[in-house]
Design a protein around this motif. Sequence first.
Motif, mmCIF file in Angstrom:
data_model
loop_
_atom_site.group_PDB
_atom_site.id
_atom_site.type_symbol
_atom_site.label_atom_id
_atom_site.label_comp_id
_atom_site.label_asym_id
_atom_site.label_seq_id
_atom_site.Cartn_x
_atom_site.Cartn_y
_atom_site.Cartn_z
ATOM 1 N N HIS A 1 1.101 5.123 2.184
ATOM 2 C CA HIS A 1 0.361 5.687 3.314
ATOM 3 C C HIS A 1 -0.307 7.011 2.966
ATOM 4 O O HIS A 1 -1.137 7.492 3.727
ATOM 5 C CB HIS A 1 1.278 5.833 4.540
ATOM 6 N N PRO B 1 2.256 -3.111 -7.258
ATOM 7 C CA PRO B 1 3.578 -3.190 -6.638
ATOM 8 C C PRO B 1 4.698 -2.997 -7.668
ATOM 9 O O PRO B 1 4.448 -2.644 -8.817
ATOM 10 C CB PRO B 1 3.580 -4.610 -6.071
ATOM 11 N N TRP B 2 5.900 -3.300 -7.232
ATOM 12 C CA TRP B 2 7.079 -2.977 -8.038
ATOM 13 C C TRP B 2 7.628 -4.169 -8.821
ATOM 14 O O TRP B 2 8.601 -4.033 -9.534
ATOM 15 C CB TRP B 2 8.195 -2.433 -7.126
ATOM 16 N N ASN B 3 7.028 -5.343 -8.688
ATOM 17 C CA ASN B 3 7.703 -6.503 -9.288
ATOM 18 C C ASN B 3 7.497 -6.645 -10.793
ATOM 19 O O ASN B 3 8.411 -7.078 -11.493
ATOM 20 C CB ASN B 3 7.365 -7.798 -8.538
ATOM 21 N N THR C 1 -2.837 -4.941 -5.816
ATOM 22 C CA THR C 1 -1.868 -6.022 -5.936
ATOM 23 C C THR C 1 -0.715 -5.683 -5.013
ATOM 24 O O THR C 1 -0.126 -4.603 -5.143
ATOM 25 C CB THR C 1 -1.348 -6.154 -7.386
ATOM 26 N N GLU D 1 6.293 -15.800 2.844
ATOM 27 C CA GLU D 1 6.713 -15.419 1.500
ATOM 28 C C GLU D 1 8.027 -14.648 1.562
ATOM 29 O O GLU D 1 8.103 -13.588 2.183
ATOM 30 C CB GLU D 1 5.632 -14.545 0.855
ATOM 31 N N SER E 1 1.232 -6.886 -0.915
ATOM 32 C CA SER E 1 1.400 -7.830 0.182
ATOM 33 C C SER E 1 0.085 -8.049 0.934
ATOM 34 O O SER E 1 -0.814 -7.202 0.903
ATOM 35 C CB SER E 1 2.459 -7.311 1.146
ATOM 36 N N PHE F 1 1.670 -5.053 -15.128
ATOM 37 C CA PHE F 1 0.494 -4.827 -14.269
ATOM 38 C C PHE F 1 -0.350 -3.634 -14.727
ATOM 39 O O PHE F 1 -1.530 -3.549 -14.395
ATOM 40 C CB PHE F 1 0.911 -4.662 -12.805
ATOM 41 N N GLY G 1 -1.896 5.830 -1.692
ATOM 42 C CA GLY G 1 -2.604 4.545 -1.640
ATOM 43 C C GLY G 1 -3.756 4.586 -0.652
ATOM 44 O O GLY G 1 -4.879 4.165 -0.954
ATOM 45 N N LEU H 1 -2.240 -19.510 -4.113
ATOM 46 C CA LEU H 1 -2.226 -18.791 -5.401
ATOM 47 C C LEU H 1 -1.828 -19.749 -6.515
ATOM 48 O O LEU H 1 -2.679 -20.432 -7.073
ATOM 49 C CB LEU H 1 -1.288 -17.585 -5.291
ATOM 50 N N THR I 1 -0.673 -5.253 3.551
ATOM 51 C CA THR I 1 -1.268 -4.028 3.001
ATOM 52 C C THR I 1 -2.688 -4.302 2.533
ATOM 53 O O THR I 1 -3.564 -3.439 2.673
ATOM 54 C CB THR I 1 -0.403 -3.474 1.843
ATOM 55 N N GLY J 1 1.988 -15.161 -2.072
ATOM 56 C CA GLY J 1 1.847 -16.593 -2.333
ATOM 57 C C GLY J 1 3.026 -17.362 -1.762
ATOM 58 O O GLY J 1 4.035 -16.775 -1.332
ATOM 59 N N LEU K 1 -2.741 -10.898 -3.701
ATOM 60 C CA LEU K 1 -1.761 -10.756 -2.611
ATOM 61 C C LEU K 1 -0.608 -11.756 -2.765
ATOM 62 O O LEU K 1 -0.302 -12.198 -3.861
ATOM 63 C CB LEU K 1 -2.488 -10.907 -1.275
HETATM 64 P P1 NAD Z 1 3.213 -3.668 -0.707
HETATM 65 O O1 NAD Z 1 1.933 -4.178 -0.166
HETATM 66 O O2 NAD Z 1 4.201 -3.101 0.226
HETATM 67 O O3 NAD Z 1 2.926 -2.501 -1.774
HETATM 68 C C1 NAD Z 1 2.078 -2.677 -2.881
HETATM 69 C C2 NAD Z 1 1.512 -1.338 -3.259
HETATM 70 O O4 NAD Z 1 0.695 -0.876 -2.183
HETATM 71 C C3 NAD Z 1 2.565 -0.251 -3.484
HETATM 72 O O5 NAD Z 1 2.140 0.582 -4.534
HETATM 73 C C4 NAD Z 1 2.548 0.508 -2.156
HETATM 74 O O6 NAD Z 1 2.960 1.840 -2.276
HETATM 75 C C5 NAD Z 1 1.087 0.417 -1.781
HETATM 76 N N1 NAD Z 1 0.811 0.587 -0.366
HETATM 77 C C6 NAD Z 1 1.643 0.362 0.685
HETATM 78 N N2 NAD Z 1 1.002 0.662 1.857
HETATM 79 C C7 NAD Z 1 -0.242 1.069 1.536
HETATM 80 C C8 NAD Z 1 -1.366 1.503 2.281
HETATM 81 N N3 NAD Z 1 -1.334 1.588 3.616
HETATM 82 N N4 NAD Z 1 -2.493 1.829 1.626
HETATM 83 C C9 NAD Z 1 -2.561 1.746 0.291
HETATM 84 N N5 NAD Z 1 -1.524 1.351 -0.489
HETATM 85 C C10 NAD Z 1 -0.370 1.010 0.125
HETATM 86 O O7 NAD Z 1 3.796 -4.837 -1.577
HETATM 87 P P2 NAD Z 1 5.152 -4.835 -2.373
HETATM 88 O O8 NAD Z 1 6.233 -5.110 -1.416
HETATM 89 O O9 NAD Z 1 5.258 -3.605 -3.217
HETATM 90 O O10 NAD Z 1 4.929 -6.050 -3.389
HETATM 91 C C11 NAD Z 1 5.230 -7.340 -3.047
HETATM 92 C C12 NAD Z 1 3.986 -8.096 -2.676
HETATM 93 O O11 NAD Z 1 3.033 -8.082 -3.741
HETATM 94 C C13 NAD Z 1 4.265 -9.565 -2.427
HETATM 95 O O12 NAD Z 1 3.622 -9.985 -1.258
HETATM 96 C C14 NAD Z 1 3.658 -10.256 -3.641
HETATM 97 O O13 NAD Z 1 3.305 -11.570 -3.438
HETATM 98 C C15 NAD Z 1 2.505 -9.390 -3.947
HETATM 99 N N6 NAD Z 1 2.075 -9.586 -5.340
HETATM 100 C C16 NAD Z 1 0.911 -10.252 -5.593
HETATM 101 C C17 NAD Z 1 0.505 -10.474 -6.903
HETATM 102 C C18 NAD Z 1 -0.757 -11.223 -7.222
HETATM 103 O O14 NAD Z 1 -1.227 -11.106 -8.346
HETATM 104 N N7 NAD Z 1 -1.335 -11.969 -6.305
HETATM 105 C C19 NAD Z 1 1.279 -10.028 -7.943
HETATM 106 C C20 NAD Z 1 2.466 -9.373 -7.646
HETATM 107 C C21 NAD Z 1 2.852 -9.142 -6.331
#
Ligand code: NAD
Length: 505
Positions: free
Chosen positions: A224, A165-167, A242, A399, A244, A172, A227, A427, A247, A268, A266
């Motif tokens: 979409h 993800p982008w955070n 890593t 969250e 949501s 990462f 990924g 988490l 996803t 937390g 995911l």
């Molecule tokens: P997101 O699920 O929207 O996207 C994460 C990644 O998945 C991005 O690269 C996105 O392009 C990709 N993605 C989106 N749809 C997809 C699909 N259908 N198939 C495959 N890949 C797809 O999440 P986000 O908004 O970018 O990040 C925030 C989330 O990440 C929060 O829920 C946060 O808690 C979680 N996170 C978890 C951890 C951990 O270690 N547990 C760490 C950081 C962030």
Amino acid sequence: MSAQDARGPNEHEEAVRGIRDKLYIDGAFVDAADGRTLDVLSPHDNALIATIAEGGVEDVDRAVAAAERAFPAWSEMAAADRGLLLLKLADAIEAHGDELAMLETIDTGHPIRDSRFIDVPRTAACFRYFGGMADKFQGSVVPVEAGFLNYVLRAPIGVVGQIVPWNFPLMFVSWNMGPALAAGNTVVMKPSEITPLSTLRVAELMSEVGFPNGVVNIVPGYGHTVGQRLAEHPRIGKIAFTGSTATGRRIVEASKGNLKRVQLELGGKGANIVFDDANIVAAVNGSAWAIFHNQGQACIAGSRLILHKRIADSFLEKFLTLTRSIKVGDPCELTTEMGPLTSTLHRDRVVDYIKVAKDQGGTILAGGMAPADPALAKGCYVLPTVVCAKPTDRVAQEEVFGPFVTVLTFESDEEALSIANATEYGLGAGLWTADLARAHKMARGLRGGICWINSYKRVNPGSPFGGVGKSGYGREMGFEAMHDYTEARSIWVNVDAQVPPFYKR
Ligand code: NAD
């Protein structure tokens, strides 16, 4: 970096000049097969930072083919030599620390002091840890019956797909690639479409320090398309995701064709519990860090502040004073303590939760709006926000992933534990108390992957990181990650066993 102004013309220009705007496949920076591009915007003012190649399905297939070709030589290379490349990469990241930090700040909105003094050193430390790990991660010999030798090899899986993800894009890269590469796998990574810049720069550094072509491939693009293709790809052996929880479910669904291994990090809803015997000054500081670091955009953020009723008022008085004093502003300024959220879409999502909190009877104790400063009006800014709510309210269950903390109260240890465990996530959690017996008892009872006692948000490349329930499964970091990036292969040797014939002929 000068002490006063991190965005001196040189730092900023060097970082922007360093932007790589293409896909990285088989050791070369290339355009997307269909020529598509995507725009990368600044969270500070939504200005265009870069236009980069947008990968698609065909590019994923090219990248997987390159990773497959690279796998035999990479997995058979002496582990120490693989490790050496990771160690060289750690050195290169440190040597380019100022530039990488600025790139990360421009792209994500992380305050420059965080990017420079947390993200970059942690990234280098993680690559260094797994560089050292490569030739120390051993198989085992099993004490089986006499006459047989049974040994267990830890074999790499093959091509692994990694979606992040982008955070914390820079960090990462190391959390995902460090163990995967140390174990002998080759990688195709998809950074977030919102924050691909530092990942592409690390790919370039990998090329410079001598990683063979195809060992690492970077395909920025949308979830979409890129990924989805990674998750369903028949020639990928494992997908590490890593992001949501929603996803994560889609990834599991898409991965079932070839039954690839799946690791999910995911969301937390971190419980941060303050008992009435806690060191209040330390707890106030630590709790602010737990939620407001990185604008609350952290899966382990302490987003539920669970206070003992006896100290709730005095704690909150100090906590609110600290919250209101946090310096929100341009992330490139060294004095900034909180920058913008990473995208407009996400800022809007966080702001919506302020309304959700009010609609369910919550009270906004601080923040709850964008800063008044006109210089920040075009950016994705939200003031640090503190909300009082009930444990069943949506803002205590869902969250928010922003600078938004929900305050809850309790009267007994049992009640604290039951509130803390009453979400579907599991988490990170923290607790503040002077009573060590209580601390250990609570730590055992808290449902989750990580618990900090009198601290919050510590991570180390040696310490397992991951969650349970809706927070996912599998672990990053340490030996756990090495296990998760290898298969156990059991080898039986008849050394001198007298085995009776099974069939008498
Ligand atoms: P997101 O699920 O929207 O996207 C994460 C990644 O998945 C991005 O690269 C996105 O392009 C990709 N993605 C989106 N749809 C997809 C699909 N259908 N198939 C495959 N890949 C797809 O999440 P986000 O908004 O970018 O990040 C925030 C989330 O990440 C929060 O829920 C946060 O808690 C979680 N996170 C978890 C951890 C951990 O270690 N547990 C760490 C950081 C962030």
